[in-house]
Design an enzyme around this catalytic site. Structure first.
Site, PDB file in Angstrom:
ATOM      1  N   ASP A 198      -6.958 -32.745  13.688  1.00 60.25           N
ATOM      2  CA  ASP A 198      -7.034 -31.995  12.433  1.00 60.25           C
ATOM      3  C   ASP A 198      -8.450 -31.418  12.347  1.00 60.25           C
ATOM      4  O   ASP A 198      -9.404 -32.098  11.982  1.00 60.25           O
ATOM      5  CB  ASP A 198      -6.734 -32.940  11.257  1.00 60.25           C
ATOM      6  CG  ASP A 198      -6.867 -32.241   9.910  1.00 60.25           C
ATOM      7  OD1 ASP A 198      -7.401 -31.121   9.861  1.00 60.25           O
ATOM      8  OD2 ASP A 198      -6.448 -32.852   8.902  1.00 60.25           O
ATOM      9  N   TYR A 211      -8.191 -32.594  -8.501  1.00 63.11           N
ATOM     10  CA  TYR A 211      -8.402 -34.018  -8.772  1.00 63.11           C
ATOM     11  C   TYR A 211      -8.841 -34.273 -10.216  1.00 63.11           C
ATOM     12  O   TYR A 211      -9.589 -35.201 -10.487  1.00 63.11           O
ATOM     13  CB  TYR A 211      -9.417 -34.601  -7.773  1.00 63.11           C
ATOM     14  CG  TYR A 211      -9.090 -34.193  -6.359  1.00 63.11           C
ATOM     15  CD1 TYR A 211      -7.972 -34.725  -5.718  1.00 63.11           C
ATOM     16  CD2 TYR A 211      -9.845 -33.236  -5.691  1.00 63.11           C
ATOM     17  CE1 TYR A 211      -7.621 -34.298  -4.452  1.00 63.11           C
ATOM     18  CE2 TYR A 211      -9.495 -32.810  -4.416  1.00 63.11           C
ATOM     19  CZ  TYR A 211      -8.387 -33.340  -3.804  1.00 63.11           C
ATOM     20  OH  TYR A 211      -8.037 -32.923  -2.567  1.00 63.11           O
ATOM     21  N   LYS A 238      -9.198 -23.992   6.230  1.00 62.70           N
ATOM     22  CA  LYS A 238     -10.470 -23.800   5.524  1.00 62.70           C
ATOM     23  C   LYS A 238     -11.250 -22.546   5.960  1.00 62.70           C
ATOM     24  O   LYS A 238     -11.071 -21.508   5.365  1.00 62.70           O
ATOM     25  CB  LYS A 238     -11.307 -25.069   5.631  1.00 62.70           C
ATOM     26  CG  LYS A 238     -10.697 -26.188   4.784  1.00 62.70           C
ATOM     27  CD  LYS A 238     -11.674 -27.290   4.439  1.00 62.70           C
ATOM     28  CE  LYS A 238     -11.194 -28.125   3.281  1.00 62.70           C
ATOM     29  NZ  LYS A 238     -10.472 -29.351   3.603  1.00 62.70           N
ATOM     30  N   TYR A 290      -8.997 -38.059   6.087  1.00 58.21           N
ATOM     31  CA  TYR A 290      -8.384 -37.261   5.034  1.00 58.21           C
ATOM     32  C   TYR A 290      -7.618 -36.127   5.701  1.00 58.21           C
ATOM     33  O   TYR A 290      -8.167 -35.402   6.524  1.00 58.21           O
ATOM     34  CB  TYR A 290      -9.445 -36.681   4.083  1.00 58.21           C
ATOM     35  CG  TYR A 290      -8.838 -35.729   3.077  1.00 58.21           C
ATOM     36  CD1 TYR A 290      -8.188 -36.207   1.944  1.00 58.21           C
ATOM     37  CD2 TYR A 290      -8.858 -34.352   3.283  1.00 58.21           C
ATOM     38  CE1 TYR A 290      -7.584 -35.351   1.038  1.00 58.21           C
ATOM     39  CE2 TYR A 290      -8.260 -33.479   2.380  1.00 58.21           C
ATOM     40  CZ  TYR A 290      -7.633 -33.986   1.268  1.00 58.21           C
ATOM     41  OH  TYR A 290      -7.029 -33.127   0.375  1.00 58.21           O
TER      42      TYR A 290
HETATM   43  C1  LIG Z   1      -9.178 -29.840   3.402  1.00 66.25           C
HETATM   44  C2  LIG Z   1      -8.508 -30.577   4.492  1.00 66.25           C
HETATM   45  C3  LIG Z   1      -7.104 -30.634   4.589  1.00 66.25           C
HETATM   46  C4  LIG Z   1      -6.198 -30.012   3.556  1.00 66.25           C
HETATM   47  O1  LIG Z   1      -6.317 -28.635   3.500  1.00 66.25           O
HETATM   48  P1  LIG Z   1      -5.812 -27.829   2.184  1.00 66.25           P
HETATM   49  O2  LIG Z   1      -5.994 -26.410   2.551  1.00 66.25           O
HETATM   50  O3  LIG Z   1      -6.689 -28.282   1.063  1.00 66.25           O
HETATM   51  O4  LIG Z   1      -4.387 -28.209   1.974  1.00 66.25           O
HETATM   52  C5  LIG Z   1      -6.556 -31.317   5.645  1.00 66.25           C
HETATM   53  N1  LIG Z   1      -7.335 -31.904   6.580  1.00 66.25           N
HETATM   54  C6  LIG Z   1      -8.675 -31.856   6.530  1.00 66.25           C
HETATM   55  C7  LIG Z   1      -9.474 -32.485   7.615  1.00 66.25           C
HETATM   56  C8  LIG Z   1      -9.313 -31.209   5.484  1.00 66.25           C
HETATM   57  O5  LIG Z   1     -10.648 -31.186   5.422  1.00 66.25           O
END
Ligand SMILES: *Cc1c(COP(=O)(O)O)cnc(C)c1O
Length: 426
Positions: free
Chosen positions: A247, A18, A276, A150
């Site tokens: 997610d 960013y 993550k 997000y």
């Molecule tokens: C970080 C994140 C993503 C994206 O993951 P990247 O490995 O950075 O592409 C998608 N969804 C959530 C909830 C996240 O915290």
């Protein structure tokens, strides 16, 4: 390389998350990391080491340079770092997929391994759209979500991030227009639940799936919501023939106090994304899990395959470390550690509520958030944290921490002191 040389080259050539090009603020140069400490190449504001309050963006659950994870990586390096996954398979990926099936809700049986969270969300969307296409409902092409979320930075995930005030607002006229509803309230409100049901019913013909981050909206604003809403989503999706994607890229692996956010609601999504913390913060890897219904549905279609295959799919090195990280997590009373951190954060951050400019302090699991009534002065807040010996990375109006689970009580208290100092300075 000398530090000033390194920083000059960094500024000239290297994009940061960013960030502008060339960079306008110097990042800190990290020389190595061990346990919960980042060792700096040169002391900054008198600190040679910083306690990591960020787990490197939710990922380094067990801290850095962990002997068990190191050993898993070394061991796997000696066999192979990578082989293609098309036409080939290997034990690390098979073990990882099986392990993920075991620890996630029972209906999730099939695993697509990819290299980042954003890609796992792309795959989740593709699975859902293709499922409906395959079973004769090609009109279901949109996704529905609530505001304040997000889901990543690639094109499809960007269209699911909050279209207002979020970091992808610039693209609002260009991205696929998805179906948005209001962000979930922090307490259970029947009127909001009713609205969710109504909107799902109203858009059922065009919506393939609802996608949400369960329990905590993370990078979209660090907001918590009651798990009841996830049950409402599950029921309404079932009733109206809409799929449900969780997610769990940020919430997975214990961060909120349960192994997955889904566990707090006692429901299973049709599709789940993890990333993550999957490899304990060692390597980039993510996974998309789905039900047999979806997998079989896709296989019955005109194009009976899922046309997705990242070059580094199932990467053996990342898979081996992910297996070791999951085993390490499950071999200990991780819930107790998260509870301990939750208690420490509650006690340590409570006084921040009295500071001028602080709107709210909130804690859930191993996540502590201080929300200001104005945008954070990043430089001032970061400096205040560094002076207190802690690495924090505030954004928007939020100063937050999600420490590694191995953070000791003393270090945790220092993190809380640093968050308060940052809130005061920023
Ligand atoms: C970080 C994140 C993503 C994206 O993951 P990247 O490995 O950075 O592409 C998608 N969804 C959530 C909830 C996240 O915290």
């Amino acid at each position: 390389m000398r530090n000033d040389e390194l920083l000059a080259l960094d500024r000239a050539h290297v994009w940061h998350p960013y960030g502008p090009m060339p960079g306008r603020t110097d990042p800190l140069v990290v020389e190595s990391a061990s346990g919960v400490r980042l060792r700096l190449a040169e002391p900054v504001h008198g600190q040679a080491e910083l306690i990591d309050g960020m787990s490197s963006w939710w990922s380094a659950l067990h801290g850095y340079n962990h002997p068990v994870l190191n050993e898993a990586a070394h061991d796997q390096l000696g066999r192979m770092s990578h082989v293609m996954f098309g036409g080939l398979t290997h034990e690390p990926a098979v073990r990882l997929a099986t392990r993920l099936v075991e620890i996630t809700p029972e209906p999730l049986q099939h695993v697509f391994l990819s290299d980042s969270g954003s890609v796992s969300v792309e795959v989740a969307a593709k699975m859902c759209l293709q499922y409906w296409r395959s079973v004769g409902r090609p009109g279901k092409q949109l996704l529905m979500t609530w505001r304040g979320g997000y889901h990543g930075d690639t094109w499809q995930p960007m269209s699911l991030c909050d279209p207002e005030g979020g970091m992808h607002e610039l693209w609002s006229g260009v991205l696929q227009r998805q179906v948005f509803v209001d962000a979930p309230p922090v307490t259970y409100e029947e009127s909001y639940a009713r609205m969710l049901r109504e909107q799902i019913a109203l858009h059922a013909d065009e919506v393939a799936a609802v996608i949400v981050e369960p329990v905590v909206q993370n990078a979209g604003g660090m907001r918590f919501h009651p798990p009841e809403y996830l049950r409402v989503l599950r029921e309404a999706c079932d009733e109206h023939g809409v799929l449900l994607i969780f997610d769990e890229i940020a919430t997975g692996f214990g961060r909120t106090g349960t192994l997955f956010g889904a566990d707090q609601a006692g429901v299973s999504p049709d599709v789940m994304c993890v990333g993550k913390a999957l490899t304990g913060g060692y390597l980039s890897m993510a996974a998309t899990l789905c039900t047999t219904e979806i997998a079989e549905g896709i296989s019955r279609g005109e194009v009976p395959v899922l046309a997705h295959g990242p070059t580094f799919m199932g990467n053996p090195l990342a898979s081996a470390v992910a297996c070791a990280s999951i085993d390490l997590l499950m071999s200990q009373d991780w819930a107790l550690e998260v509870k301990r951190i939750e208690t420490g954060l509650r006690e340590g951050l409570a006084p921040a509520a009295e500071l001028p400019g602080v709107r709210e302090v909130r804690v859930l699991g191993a996540i502590g958030v201080v929300q200001l009534d104005h945008d954070v002065d990043m430089a001032a807040a970061t400096e205040a944290a560094v002076r207190a010996g802690v690495w924090l990375r505030p954004f928007r109006d939020l100063i937050y921490t999600m420490p590694p689970y191995v953070t000791g009580d003393e270090d945790l208290a220092r993190i809380c002191t640093a968050v308060r100092a940052a809130a005061q300075a920023g």
